[in-house]
Design an enzyme around this catalytic site. Sequence first.
Site, mmCIF file in Angstrom:
data_model
loop_
_atom_site.group_PDB
_atom_site.id
_atom_site.type_symbol
_atom_site.label_atom_id
_atom_site.label_comp_id
_atom_site.label_asym_id
_atom_site.label_seq_id
_atom_site.Cartn_x
_atom_site.Cartn_y
_atom_site.Cartn_z
ATOM 1 N N HIS A 22 39.257 67.551 56.382
ATOM 2 C CA HIS A 22 40.460 67.869 57.176
ATOM 3 C C HIS A 22 41.657 67.027 56.740
ATOM 4 C CE1 HIS A 22 37.574 69.803 59.987
ATOM 5 N NE2 HIS A 22 36.820 68.765 59.677
ATOM 6 N N SER A 54 65.232 64.165 38.933
ATOM 7 C CA SER A 54 66.124 64.991 39.732
ATOM 8 C C SER A 54 67.546 64.761 39.244
ATOM 9 C CB SER A 54 66.007 64.590 41.202
ATOM 10 O OG SER A 54 67.175 64.978 41.901
ATOM 11 N N LYS A 69 63.971 59.774 41.783
ATOM 12 C CA LYS A 69 62.873 60.736 41.795
ATOM 13 C C LYS A 69 62.099 60.814 40.477
ATOM 14 C CE LYS A 69 61.948 63.573 44.464
ATOM 15 N NZ LYS A 69 62.434 64.682 45.261
ATOM 16 N N GLU A 87 52.756 70.973 39.862
ATOM 17 C CA GLU A 87 53.425 71.924 40.768
ATOM 18 C C GLU A 87 53.530 73.305 40.132
ATOM 19 O OE1 GLU A 87 56.926 70.198 43.212
ATOM 20 O OE2 GLU A 87 56.792 68.997 41.407
#
Length: 468
Positions: free
Chosen positions: A160, A281, A287, A294
């Site tokens: 979970h 970024s 970043k 991804e």
Amino acid sequence: MSQATNQSWGGRFSEPTDAFVARFTASVTFDQRLARQDIQGSIAHATMLARVGVLTDDERDAIINGLNEIQGEIERGEFNWSVPLEDVHMNIEARLTDKIGITGKKLHTGRSRNDQVATDIRLFMRDEIDVIEVELKRLREGMIELADREADTIMPGFTHLQTAQPVTFGHHILAWQEMLSRDHERLLDCRKRVNVMPLGAAALAGTTYPIDRHVTAELLGFDRPAENSLDAVSDRDFAIEFTSFASILLMHLSRMSEELVLWTSAQFNFIDLPDRFCTGSSIMPQKKNPDVPELVRGKTGRVYGHLMALLTLMKSQPLAYNKDNQEDKEPLFDAVDTVRDCLKAFADMVPAIEPKKASMVEAARRGFSTATDLADYLVRKGVAFRDAHEIVGHSVAYGLKTEKDLSEMSLEELKQFSDIIEQDVFEVLTLEGSVAARNHIGGTAPNQVRAAAQRARDALSALKAGAA
Ligand code: ARG
């Protein structure tokens, strides 16, 4: 330009094809990707026709030389692909006739574009499967070595997405490897059904020429000629099987990607991915984004789409060949490219994963991950499991209040919950003790992880492409 009636089948037509229809029905813009396999199939077909006496040896040689020259023209980018000539097959045949004259027109004896295209795609898929298999093996090897290296590295295991019990990082990576071992089996199994030869089925019913399909099959490295001519020209099961293999594989890669994305976040801080797999970024200078995982996660969608497209393409199609089947190529090509690139990205990236061990251990400690171990300890000392569960529940509540892990409590503190607890409890409350105790096949103990890595290595080297 597309006003001309196609020279390959124009005989019975009284008006030229509509310009839009010619463009709408043409496939050469994408099926030129099959050129190499189309030429390979034609060379085998001509060789077989000469062997059975349908072509003379001189005709065969002229055809083969012409086709080899065309192959060179295509490779050098000199070939002029023509949309009015519809597809890769007629483009190459027309060029052959340009080059060697009337003999070029004999190549199509005893064959149809229907068995020709089915043969080309199967040859193409076989080639691509072999390339994909190399990347898949490389990825599996990378995972096995990473797992072996990190057999002692402790991290929290989750259910979970809540800290559950400590596991070793090597064990987690070997779980990924198991997923891929099943994908590998599926790929090799798919290859068996790819490697069957439609050629000789002709349009749908076979041909009146004395062809020898075993000769052609052997020349092309097929395991056997397809059994039934109607099925041979219409079957695209292998394309559906490949895209279902691809869908399951990408589903697995998306799960791994998701974990990599989580683990590289500041909140988890479990691993570092080298800069070469990440991008920055344009607005936020701090970043470092895990773009590669991804993007793999995102590409899963298009592969599922291709599986759905092919299943739907084949649904309700009457026997035998239908023009619908021209729509098989673009989904297949994209599925092949996506799978190959995603596997390459992962095979390059996985060995470069750097676990942040201190941070993983800290996370395992924070989450009371050895609570089950304390319960098991009490059970070994004669407490019933349900009672042990409750005793440990109280200890955890105390730990939450005092901000102490179970292993950080004194013996006196622990004895508040059960006086059965003795000094030896600390052996099971440590993370190292917890993982070492799960010492059976399939368990997370470091020595089990190392043994599992060795078994995986052996299983992988026992696999041979096309075998299994
Ligand atoms: N371009 C066609 C395809 O991809 C080749 C076969 C065409 N056959 C036909 N009878 N029109 O399926």
